[in-house]
Motif scaffolding. Structure first.
Motif, PDB file in Angstrom:
ATOM      1  N   LEU A  82       0.794  -1.217   0.000  1.00  0.00           N
ATOM      2  CA  LEU A  82       0.000   0.000   0.000  1.00  0.00           C
ATOM      3  C   LEU A  82       0.831   1.275   0.000  1.00  0.00           C
ATOM      4  O   LEU A  82       0.279   2.366  -0.146  1.00  0.00           O
ATOM      5  CB  LEU A  82      -0.917   0.017   1.237  1.00  0.00           C
ATOM      6  N   ILE A 101      -8.935  -0.572  -5.019  1.00  0.00           N
ATOM      7  CA  ILE A 101      -8.313  -1.166  -3.841  1.00  0.00           C
ATOM      8  C   ILE A 101      -9.208  -0.961  -2.626  1.00  0.00           C
ATOM      9  O   ILE A 101      -9.527   0.169  -2.251  1.00  0.00           O
ATOM     10  CB  ILE A 101      -6.927  -0.531  -3.561  1.00  0.00           C
ATOM     11  N   VAL A 152      -9.249  -1.496   1.308  1.00  0.00           N
ATOM     12  CA  VAL A 152      -8.418  -1.800   2.468  1.00  0.00           C
ATOM     13  C   VAL A 152      -9.339  -2.311   3.572  1.00  0.00           C
ATOM     14  O   VAL A 152     -10.207  -1.586   4.067  1.00  0.00           O
ATOM     15  CB  VAL A 152      -7.637  -0.557   2.937  1.00  0.00           C
TER      16      VAL A 152
END
Length: 298
Positions: A107, A126, A128
């Protein structure tokens, strides 16, 4: 024919999310647009597919039958579109990846920045998250997690070196409260802990001594699911916290945090990008895997 198909992707999104707001966010449209598209589909079909209440959304019996009939076909259409794009041999389209919040090496930016520069026709999405779930059923192409929690039937590609866990505290905290010399002393200190969800117990801090693994329930005075909040609290002198050495390294380098009990944290396998075995992997995913391997061995 096209009128018959209109609204089906919206219906599938609602059926899978069981929530109009989440479905609208996944589709990138407003909730009213989702509701209107679904209503038009139900009008054409002639039967209610979704039962709505103020608090929940669930499929009717007809909706369940309709979902079971159309979902495989829509999935096949999407795969066909992907296959058609791959004929040109150029990676493109949306690549959805779920990444653990502590996968710092993935990341941090450079790896993914290099990928999107090389493949401008690929769009990265993405997410998380530290939730554990089936990436296939939730529509992700791949995920990044610690190797020890990945299912055995997945293909896994390393994205980091070996990792270590360690306790950390600010110099100010240690000056006031002293430094623990053994993990067993941690319950006597003020600790800042982590939990993945509000309904889960705080993570027990894991250590190794003389080849024996053990963990410590530190009974944290502060618990959160956000690693950056843990770091800020530790830097402010609120207590001792715990995590991956790579995550805390910038604050250690600046002298804001001090590593503790490092002798009790041996290295272990790090983070992996993993994805399901398929007869034909999407070219966009193969491009990311090749990029990761080249970056690690370059």
């Amino acid at each position: 024919m096209m009128d018959d198909l209109e609204g089906i992707p919206v219906f599938l999104a609602v059926a899978e999310a069981k929530n109009f707001r989440i479905a609208s966010e996944r589709l990138g449209v407003t909730r009213s647009a989702v509701s209107q598209a679904l209503q038009r589909l139900e009008d054409r079909v002639g039967v209610a597919l979704v039962q709505r209440t103020t608090r929940s959304v669930r499929l009717t019996e007809a909706g369940e039958l309709f979902y079971d009939a159309v979902q495989p076909s829509v999935s096949q259409v999407r795969q066909a579109v992907e296959a058609a794009r791959e004929i040109q041999g150029k990676p493109s389209g949306l690549l959805r990846i779920a990444v653990s919040s502590i996968a710092e090496s993935f990341l941090s930016g450079p790896l993914l920045a290099g990928f999107i520069e090389r493949y401008p026709d690929v769009t990265l999405d993405i997410t998380v998250t530290d939730e554990e779930f089936d990436i296939v059923s939730t529509g992700f192409d791949a995920a990044v997690r610690l190797g020890e929690v990945i299912e055995q039937d997945m293909i896994a590609v390393p994205v980091s070196s070996q990792q270590r866990q360690c306790a950390f505290a600010s110099p100010e905290y240690l000056e006031k409260n002293g430094s623990p010399s053994h993990p067993s002393e941690l319950p006597d200190h003020i600790c800042i802990g982590w939990r993945p969800r509000p309904d889960s117990a705080p993570y027990r801090w894991e250590f190794t001594e003389n080849g024996r693994d053990f963990d410590v329930a530190v009974n944290p005075e502060v618990t959160t699911n956000d690693m950056q909040f843990m770091i800020r609290m530790a830097c402010a002198g609120a207590g001792i916290t715990f995590g991956m050495v790579d995550t805390f390294q910038p604050w250690v380098s600046r002298g804001e945090l001090v590593p503790l009990l490092g002798a009790f944290g041996p290295p272990f396998n790090g983070f992996y990008l993993y994805y399901p075995r398929r007869h034909r992997q999407p070219i966009k995913l193969r491009a990311l895997v090749d990029h990761i391997r080249a970056a690690r061995h370059g």
